[in-house]
Scaffold this active site. Structure first.
Site, PDB file in Angstrom:
ATOM      1  NE  ARG A 172     -31.367 -34.200  27.370  1.00 61.24           N
ATOM      2  CZ  ARG A 172     -31.344 -34.881  27.429  1.00 61.24           C
ATOM      3  NH1 ARG A 172     -31.227 -35.588  25.672  1.00 61.24           N
ATOM      4  NH2 ARG A 172     -31.195 -36.393  28.157  1.00 61.24           N
ATOM      5  NE  ARG A 176     -45.238 -30.067  31.245  1.00 64.73           N
ATOM      6  CZ  ARG A 176     -44.362 -30.893  31.943  1.00 64.73           C
ATOM      7  NH1 ARG A 176     -44.313 -30.568  33.858  1.00 64.73           N
ATOM      8  NH2 ARG A 176     -44.163 -31.967  31.593  1.00 64.73           N
ATOM      9  NE  ARG A 251     -17.977 -32.067  31.819  1.00 69.82           N
ATOM     10  CZ  ARG A 251     -17.138 -31.883  32.331  1.00 69.82           C
ATOM     11  NH1 ARG A 251     -15.994 -31.689  31.967  1.00 69.82           N
ATOM     12  NH2 ARG A 251     -17.033 -31.546  33.844  1.00 69.82           N
ATOM     13  NE  ARG A 282     -28.263 -36.286  37.164  1.00 68.59           N
ATOM     14  CZ  ARG A 282     -28.194 -37.015  35.857  1.00 68.59           C
ATOM     15  NH1 ARG A 282     -29.562 -36.188  35.395  1.00 68.59           N
ATOM     16  NH2 ARG A 282     -27.449 -37.491  34.834  1.00 68.59           N
ATOM     17  CD  GLU A 302     -25.124 -38.600  37.224  1.00 64.75           C
ATOM     18  OE1 GLU A 302     -26.004 -39.098  37.085  1.00 64.75           O
ATOM     19  OE2 GLU A 302     -25.063 -37.543  36.243  1.00 64.75           O
ATOM     20  CE1 TYR A 350     -28.098 -36.086  26.923  1.00 65.47           C
ATOM     21  CE2 TYR A 350     -27.729 -33.662  26.007  1.00 65.47           C
ATOM     22  CZ  TYR A 350     -27.710 -34.407  27.309  1.00 65.47           C
ATOM     23  OH  TYR A 350     -28.009 -35.055  28.460  1.00 65.47           O
ATOM     24  CG  ASP A 352     -33.079 -39.810  26.121  1.00 70.68           C
ATOM     25  OD1 ASP A 352     -32.049 -39.243  27.371  1.00 70.68           O
ATOM     26  OD2 ASP A 352     -33.958 -38.568  26.547  1.00 70.68           O
TER      27      ASP A 352
HETATM   28  P1  FAD Z   1     -23.810 -47.720  25.726  1.00 72.55           P
HETATM   29  O1  FAD Z   1     -24.698 -48.096  26.655  1.00 72.55           O
HETATM   30  O2  FAD Z   1     -22.636 -47.193  25.639  1.00 72.55           O
HETATM   31  O3  FAD Z   1     -23.455 -49.592  24.817  1.00 72.55           O
HETATM   32  C1  FAD Z   1     -21.927 -49.321  24.078  1.00 72.55           C
HETATM   33  C2  FAD Z   1     -21.211 -50.560  24.816  1.00 72.55           C
HETATM   34  O4  FAD Z   1     -20.111 -50.933  23.883  1.00 72.55           O
HETATM   35  C3  FAD Z   1     -20.741 -50.434  26.465  1.00 72.55           C
HETATM   36  O5  FAD Z   1     -21.660 -50.978  27.018  1.00 72.55           O
HETATM   37  C4  FAD Z   1     -19.136 -49.928  25.593  1.00 72.55           C
HETATM   38  O6  FAD Z   1     -18.787 -50.918  27.018  1.00 72.55           O
HETATM   39  C5  FAD Z   1     -19.359 -50.805  24.453  1.00 72.55           C
HETATM   40  N1  FAD Z   1     -17.910 -51.275  23.914  1.00 72.55           N
HETATM   41  C6  FAD Z   1     -17.694 -49.501  23.652  1.00 72.55           C
HETATM   42  N2  FAD Z   1     -16.195 -50.057  22.740  1.00 72.55           N
HETATM   43  C7  FAD Z   1     -16.029 -51.033  23.341  1.00 72.55           C
HETATM   44  C8  FAD Z   1     -14.981 -51.709  22.611  1.00 72.55           C
HETATM   45  N3  FAD Z   1     -14.008 -51.498  21.888  1.00 72.55           N
HETATM   46  N4  FAD Z   1     -15.039 -53.313  22.090  1.00 72.55           N
HETATM   47  C9  FAD Z   1     -16.573 -53.849  22.434  1.00 72.55           C
HETATM   48  N5  FAD Z   1     -17.271 -53.083  23.474  1.00 72.55           N
HETATM   49  C10 FAD Z   1     -17.046 -52.244  23.617  1.00 72.55           C
HETATM   50  N6  FAD Z   1     -31.578 -42.712  28.648  1.00 72.55           N
HETATM   51  C11 FAD Z   1     -33.030 -42.127  29.196  1.00 72.55           C
HETATM   52  O7  FAD Z   1     -34.021 -43.061  28.026  1.00 72.55           O
HETATM   53  N7  FAD Z   1     -33.554 -41.969  30.259  1.00 72.55           N
HETATM   54  C12 FAD Z   1     -32.265 -42.216  31.381  1.00 72.55           C
HETATM   55  O8  FAD Z   1     -32.874 -41.055  32.300  1.00 72.55           O
HETATM   56  C13 FAD Z   1     -31.619 -41.293  30.541  1.00 72.55           C
HETATM   57  N8  FAD Z   1     -30.344 -41.523  31.886  1.00 72.55           N
HETATM   58  C14 FAD Z   1     -28.930 -41.194  31.717  1.00 72.55           C
HETATM   59  C15 FAD Z   1     -28.568 -41.136  32.584  1.00 72.55           C
HETATM   60  C16 FAD Z   1     -26.989 -40.823  32.557  1.00 72.55           C
HETATM   61  C17 FAD Z   1     -25.745 -40.287  33.589  1.00 72.55           C
HETATM   62  C18 FAD Z   1     -26.772 -41.326  30.312  1.00 72.55           C
HETATM   63  C19 FAD Z   1     -24.489 -41.623  30.570  1.00 72.55           C
HETATM   64  C20 FAD Z   1     -27.124 -41.299  29.740  1.00 72.55           C
HETATM   65  C21 FAD Z   1     -28.657 -41.740  30.407  1.00 72.55           C
HETATM   66  N9  FAD Z   1     -29.303 -41.992  29.224  1.00 72.55           N
HETATM   67  C22 FAD Z   1     -30.707 -41.673  29.367  1.00 72.55           C
HETATM   68  C23 FAD Z   1     -29.026 -42.209  27.990  1.00 72.55           C
HETATM   69  C24 FAD Z   1     -28.550 -43.894  27.630  1.00 72.55           C
HETATM   70  O9  FAD Z   1     -27.810 -44.283  28.776  1.00 72.55           O
HETATM   71  C25 FAD Z   1     -28.761 -44.336  26.344  1.00 72.55           C
HETATM   72  O10 FAD Z   1     -29.219 -43.681  25.120  1.00 72.55           O
HETATM   73  C26 FAD Z   1     -28.324 -45.700  26.438  1.00 72.55           C
HETATM   74  O11 FAD Z   1     -27.952 -46.504  26.769  1.00 72.55           O
HETATM   75  C27 FAD Z   1     -27.149 -45.763  24.611  1.00 72.55           C
HETATM   76  O12 FAD Z   1     -27.234 -47.010  24.489  1.00 72.55           O
HETATM   77  P2  FAD Z   1     -25.362 -47.557  23.088  1.00 72.55           P
HETATM   78  O13 FAD Z   1     -25.776 -48.948  23.204  1.00 72.55           O
HETATM   79  O14 FAD Z   1     -25.669 -46.737  21.979  1.00 72.55           O
HETATM   80  O15 FAD Z   1     -24.394 -47.096  24.441  1.00 72.55           O
HETATM   81  N1  UDP Z   2     -30.070 -28.519  33.288  1.00 70.63           N
HETATM   82  C1  UDP Z   2     -30.034 -27.140  34.623  1.00 70.63           C
HETATM   83  N2  UDP Z   2     -30.245 -27.368  36.061  1.00 70.63           N
HETATM   84  C2  UDP Z   2     -30.897 -28.759  36.377  1.00 70.63           C
HETATM   85  C3  UDP Z   2     -30.790 -29.856  35.258  1.00 70.63           C
HETATM   86  C4  UDP Z   2     -30.938 -29.740  33.886  1.00 70.63           C
HETATM   87  O1  UDP Z   2     -28.950 -27.034  34.284  1.00 70.63           O
HETATM   88  O2  UDP Z   2     -31.145 -28.874  37.337  1.00 70.63           O
HETATM   89  C5  UDP Z   2     -29.880 -28.290  31.900  1.00 70.63           C
HETATM   90  C6  UDP Z   2     -28.515 -28.642  32.234  1.00 70.63           C
HETATM   91  O3  UDP Z   2     -27.912 -27.684  31.294  1.00 70.63           O
HETATM   92  C7  UDP Z   2     -28.398 -30.323  31.258  1.00 70.63           C
HETATM   93  C8  UDP Z   2     -29.527 -30.052  30.707  1.00 70.63           C
HETATM   94  O4  UDP Z   2     -30.654 -29.375  31.014  1.00 70.63           O
HETATM   95  O5  UDP Z   2     -27.101 -30.615  30.829  1.00 70.63           O
HETATM   96  C9  UDP Z   2     -30.128 -31.349  30.353  1.00 70.63           C
HETATM   97  O6  UDP Z   2     -30.617 -31.679  31.325  1.00 70.63           O
HETATM   98  P1  UDP Z   2     -31.310 -33.813  31.918  1.00 70.63           P
HETATM   99  O7  UDP Z   2     -31.557 -33.900  32.659  1.00 70.63           O
HETATM  100  O8  UDP Z   2     -31.918 -33.848  30.723  1.00 70.63           O
HETATM  101  O9  UDP Z   2     -29.322 -34.667  31.542  1.00 70.63           O
HETATM  102  P2  UDP Z   2     -29.124 -36.416  31.562  1.00 70.63           P
HETATM  103  O10 UDP Z   2     -29.763 -36.303  32.670  1.00 70.63           O
HETATM  104  O11 UDP Z   2     -28.982 -36.653  30.527  1.00 70.63           O
HETATM  105  O12 UDP Z   2     -27.509 -35.744  32.423  1.00 70.63           O
END
Ligand code: FAD
Ligand code: UDP
Length: 369
Positions: A172, A176, A251, A282, A302, A350, A352
């Site tokens: 991911r 560079r 997770r 982080r 986090e 996984y 985004d």
């Molecule tokens: P969700 O946002 O999980 O929505 C699913 C919803 O369903 C939730 O609100 C949940 O409460 C609800 N639900 C589940 N079960 C039930 C039930 N039984 N009844 C009623 N409601 C229910 N993406 C990026 O592009 N850039 C980023 O920088 C980025 N950073 C991230 C950092 C973190 C820590 C995490 C966890 C994710 C990150 N993502 C990022 C990914 C991004 O959050 C997801 O791609 C996106 O939010 C997924 O949308 P979704 O609708 O599939 O899921």
């Molecule tokens: N990663 C790492 N060191 C860092 C940042 C990321 O080893 O400082 C690795 C780690 O395995 C992580 C993966 O790269 O799960 C993907 O990172 P990303 O920032 O895309 O993770 P997310 O924001 O989805 O948690």
């Protein structure tokens, strides 16, 4: 039978895009969400004039012009470029792995010198195809970076040895040979001015859509199945099938948020702690996503943790065992046609945000006639 064409379970990005597009096509949609707010994991909430990313840092990035234009209908984006730094026992390194990282670590100045250094360190593997995250990481950036910036961070994040994790997770991150700290290679990137919640709010703001929060599908599942002609389910696919084939691994995370009486805590939106002693992975300082100048600041530590039933399942763990189990659940899903599974949890991917939008738009195209 209800007056609705669709029940959407989950008011996250997938559910919201589906509901919005189906409503535009004249369908009546009911959305239920078990949390007390909409927007799923992209939920942001204002505090001290700062948009706080309640469920972790979210940076929108895509190379797909259609997706970029799509999301820009619902918010204006700023010019934020994600450039996290890594703190390894007090030493600071630029991410993703680039000439700034290599220079700080080895004193090398030219791309050729950096490549030679990596080549020397990766030779332990020869030409063998990397089969796990450890092998993939060493083959991309050598053993020094693997030891200081990858191994412990990854094991904290996933709670597993890097030898047991799939190689794609580390791919991911760009590697560079230029002095460029942009975490993403995508053409478009930014943070919505005013936060992410408004995007989902606007998507769901349609006469054909009714939304109810604080409602769990499983509290009344049989009734929903009887009442609605079609259901879009964005929760966990294994939970939907009562874990009958086994439990998928997820997770979970614990967010520790603090308001601090200072203007600037860490000088960057994202600082990764890549050692094995710091308990969190982080720290996010939210104001830096929007170039905030407030007198106070808000930070979130986090912590990654094992998921057990009842916890929020933030990440699917896409190793071979889980992917096989997911495929078996997918077969069950394919044997019925009332429920469509979508999003990070429904498709156990996984994803985004930009990928979720693509998947939801595709789903509408095939499903909603
Ligand atoms: P969700 O946002 O999980 O929505 C699913 C919803 O369903 C939730 O609100 C949940 O409460 C609800 N639900 C589940 N079960 C039930 C039930 N039984 N009844 C009623 N409601 C229910 N993406 C990026 O592009 N850039 C980023 O920088 C980025 N950073 C991230 C950092 C973190 C820590 C995490 C966890 C994710 C990150 N993502 C990022 C990914 C991004 O959050 C997801 O791609 C996106 O939010 C997924 O949308 P979704 O609708 O599939 O899921
Ligand atoms: N990663 C790492 N060191 C860092 C940042 C990321 O080893 O400082 C690795 C780690 O395995 C992580 C993966 O790269 O799960 C993907 O990172 P990303 O920032 O895309 O993770 P997310 O924001 O989805 O948690």
């Amino acid at each position: 039978m209800s007056q609705y064409d669709y029940l959407v379970v989950g008011a996250g990005l997938f559910g919201a895009v589906f509901a919005h597009e189906a409503a535009l096509k004249g369908k009546k949609v009911k959305v239920i969400e078990k949390r007390d707010h909409i927007a799923g994991n992209i939920y942001t909430q204002e505090s001290e004039g700062i948009q706080v990313h309640r469920y972790g840092a979210h940076i929108f990035h895509t190379s797909d012009k259609e997706v970029w234009e799509y999301v820009n209908q619902f918010a204006e984006f700023n010019h934020y470029i994600n450039s996290p730094i890594a703190n390894y026992k007090g030493e600071i390194y630029n991410l993703p792995f680039n000439m700034n990282t290599f220079n700080k670590l080895w004193g090398v100045v030219t791309p050729a010198e950096a490549q030679a250094k990596i080549e020397e360190q990766r030779s332990v593997f020869g030409d063998k195809k990397p089969e796990n995250l450890e092998e993939q990481a060493i083959s991309l950036v050598g053993t020094d970076i693997y030891e200081k910036l990858i191994k412990d961070y990854t094991e904290k994040q996933w709670g597993k040895s890097t030898k047991e994790l799939p190689a794609f997770i580390i791919r991911r991150l760009p590697v560079r040979f230029t002095y460029d700290n942009n975490y993403f290679n995508d053409t478009y990137q930014g943070i919505p001015i005013g936060g992410y919640t408004q995007i989902v709010e606007k998507m769901l703001d349609h006469a054909n859509i009714d939304v109810e929060t604080g409602v769990d599908f499983f509290a009344d599942r049989e009734q929903y199945l009887a009442d609605f002609p079609k259901i879009v389910f964005t929760g966990m696919i294994d939970q939907y099938f009562d874990y009958q084939l086994g439990t998928l691994e997820y997770r979970s995370l614990r967010f520790e948020t603090e308001k601090l009486d200072m203007k600037n805590y860490q000088g960057n939106a994202v600082v990764n702690y890549t050692d094995d002693q710091t308990p969190y992975t982080r720290i996010i300082e939210h104001k830096h996503f929007e170039f905030g100048t407030q007198d106070k600041t808000i930070i979130t530590k986090e912590h990654s943790k094992t998921w057990t039933k009842g916890d929020e399942p933030y990440y699917p763990v896409n190793n071979d065992r889980n992917n096989r189990l997911y495929k078996a659940y997918k077969q069950l899903a394919d044997q019925q046609d009332k429920v469509i599974f979508g999003g990070r949890l429904g498709q156990y991917r996984y994803y985004d945000m930009h990928q979720v939008i693509v998947a939801a738009l595709q789903c509408v195209r095939t499903e909603v006639k």
